[in-house]
Design a protein around this motif. Sequence first.
Motif, PDB file in Angstrom:
ATOM      1  N   ARG A   1       1.851  -4.916   4.469  1.00 14.18           N
ATOM      2  CA  ARG A   1       1.394  -5.180   3.287  1.00 14.18           C
ATOM      3  C   ARG A   1       2.209  -5.418   2.479  1.00 14.18           C
ATOM      4  O   ARG A   1       3.482  -4.899   2.612  1.00 14.18           O
ATOM      5  CB  ARG A   1       0.249  -4.313   2.822  1.00 14.18           C
TER       6      ARG A   1
ATOM      7  N   ASP B   1      -7.875  -1.198  -1.251  1.00 14.22           N
ATOM      8  CA  ASP B   1      -6.534  -1.394  -1.076  1.00 14.22           C
ATOM      9  C   ASP B   1      -5.640  -1.763  -2.491  1.00 14.22           C
ATOM     10  O   ASP B   1      -6.025  -2.464  -3.337  1.00 14.22           O
ATOM     11  CB  ASP B   1      -6.323  -2.680  -0.289  1.00 14.22           C
TER      12      ASP B   1
ATOM     13  N   THR C   1      -2.896  -2.464  -3.136  1.00 19.38           N
ATOM     14  CA  THR C   1      -2.163  -3.864  -2.972  1.00 19.38           C
ATOM     15  C   THR C   1      -2.947  -5.193  -3.738  1.00 19.38           C
ATOM     16  O   THR C   1      -2.605  -5.794  -4.402  1.00 19.38           O
ATOM     17  CB  THR C   1      -1.127  -4.148  -1.791  1.00 19.38           C
ATOM     18  N   GLU C   2      -4.284  -4.871  -2.893  1.00 16.59           N
ATOM     19  CA  GLU C   2      -5.251  -6.055  -3.279  1.00 16.59           C
ATOM     20  C   GLU C   2      -5.556  -5.903  -4.672  1.00 16.59           C
ATOM     21  O   GLU C   2      -5.852  -6.863  -5.618  1.00 16.59           O
ATOM     22  CB  GLU C   2      -6.346  -6.042  -2.271  1.00 16.59           C
ATOM     23  N   GLU C   3      -5.859  -4.695  -5.318  1.00 18.76           N
ATOM     24  CA  GLU C   3      -6.113  -4.387  -6.757  1.00 18.76           C
ATOM     25  C   GLU C   3      -5.239  -4.907  -7.601  1.00 18.76           C
ATOM     26  O   GLU C   3      -5.493  -5.471  -8.652  1.00 18.76           O
ATOM     27  CB  GLU C   3      -6.577  -2.966  -6.812  1.00 18.76           C
TER      28      GLU C   3
END
Lengths: 272, 387
Positions: free
Chosen positions: B243, B364, B366-368
Amino acid sequence: MSRVMPPLPYRVTATHPETADAVSLELLPAAAALPRFRPGQFAMVYAFGVGEVPISVSAIRHQDGALVHTVRAVGAVSGALCRLRPGDVVGLRGPYGTGWDLDSAAGADVLVIAGGIGLAPLRPVVHQVLDRPRRYGRLGVLVGARTAEDLLYRDELRHWRTSAQVEVTVDRPTPGWQGTVGVVTGLLDRSELRAENTCALLCGPEVMIRHTAQALIARGLPAHRIQVSLERNMRCGTGHCGHCQLGPLLLCLDGPVVDYAGSQPLLAVREL
Amino acid sequence: MSAPMAPAADDAVIGREGLAALVDVLRARGFTVIGPTVRGGAIVLDELESAESLPYGWGVELEAGQYRLRERADGAAFANAAGPQSWKTFLHPARVRQWRAERSDGQLTFETDDTPPPRFAFLGVRPCDLRAIAIQDRVLATGRHADPVYQGRRSGAFLVSVECTEPGATCFCVSMGTGPAAGPGYDLVLTELADEGGHRFWIRSGSPEGAEVLAELPGRIADDAIREAAREGVSAAADRMGRAMPSVDLHRLMAGTLEAPRWDDVASRCLTCGNCTMVCPTCFCTTTEDVTDLTGDHAERWRLWDSCFDLDHSYLHGGPVRPSSRSRYRQWLTHKLGTWYDQFGSSGCVGCGRCIVWCPVAIDITEEAAALHDWANRPADNGAAPE
């Protein structure tokens, strides 16, 4: 290597009931004393076996090192503190926090605005300004309380009137109350605010602080001339427990007294 | 490989017996050696009596909300990314007694526990975790009031870092600038190689004490071939990150998105269980617990790990400042990625991926962060400026 610093024992030498649920505790060191407190700083006050709470100092007696803390019974620890009797011993850690910046108020009018128990952290400011009248301009003290019975330091308020403009308002009038009714911002119209040279110091519920600061700004006082004392949960007082965060601020280190110019955007965010 | 190397060697090559000797040498020097070992279906950190307890031949499969051990054919000991614990378990213990108080004859006395803390040697500190320790140093061991509990444990600690050659699918240290190569702060650093050339470790010292320990290990002088192979292994790991954190100014992004609708979205998934804060190697919040015995004359003050996801964390008389899960998740993320800079001069995230793995609903980080970035850079509606 530094060691864990436990509280120092302080003996309760006098208790003064202030209102139905607030008591002032006069404390003297049982042995060693903590370093000097400045107005606006706080101590972590330990009720034996119950816990610790952060309480701003409400009077500092330099002659004998006595500290006064005014405590309102709102929980287990503050309740236990309010039940103390002369001779009992508490634990104290401190002094913690920034304190009021009274140096920046030198030569200026000092306007103290308090709501409820918020008068307690401001009382040492009034004492200091009254002690050194030539260092400051005019002193104004505006106080709001729920009812007349919830007013702190009623005798002192009368005494302060001799050298300061003292105005009081209550949310709800009780029988016999002949004074002002309404929120504390209403008192601003009575004070002769010299916006170009005034330092305002505010403490009270956060909603009162925001409205009062906005009202002062609307009257021309710059935000950086307004200091506010804020409150958050605190477990350590030393910047390690993480509880007292308000955005970027750790209020035990960066506060509790902060500059309104910096804290205004933070106070505007709900549940920050 | 047999005789101890000349003390002048800056780096060397050791094998499994060299690693075994490392644990023995550290124990002989009085350290409590802590390292990874397999227990309960996970690679945990525990005291190592010998290097035989290391997770030789175990790897991990990581995904959001998932952690599985899997066997490896190459017998590697450190080809596994972060497990559920971090070194804060030892440096910033989850439960510690701060003092005892005694009440008798109208007196109140306080006593602290002055037994010296254990001297730890940590074997297998990942570069991300090495940075995490540096971050906790800044939070707990510097400033106006250093935490003596942390300081006492940290000052005597000996750190053996292991560079990362096998990142997990949840790892993003490259985008946080913390790995897979080890930064400063270690006493010794290892890079593991398990290939046709055999199972061996390139080892370097980063401190005088590290050099002393290194000189006691059986091994051979390093040559350019092994250095090259080790560096290649680490650089290949950098290309295999599962990621990435969006490469934007996260400090600014967090400050500018406090009212983003994404917080409602994540709040609809977040259980506010606090797992992310428990596994995070930098989360440091604590609360206190006061206890008394039955006589009522002896009391103790304990300090316990706490989580900003707990309602009581923000409790003021009258109720919590952050009653909604939206505000509690926002507090965690904006602190970790944003206001940490204001408070401690760096990000609070090191890209270890633990919060992603151990989130029961697979949130996640990184996704947020990417979703907040997208919202902040959304095209303006009908020519209206973004809020």
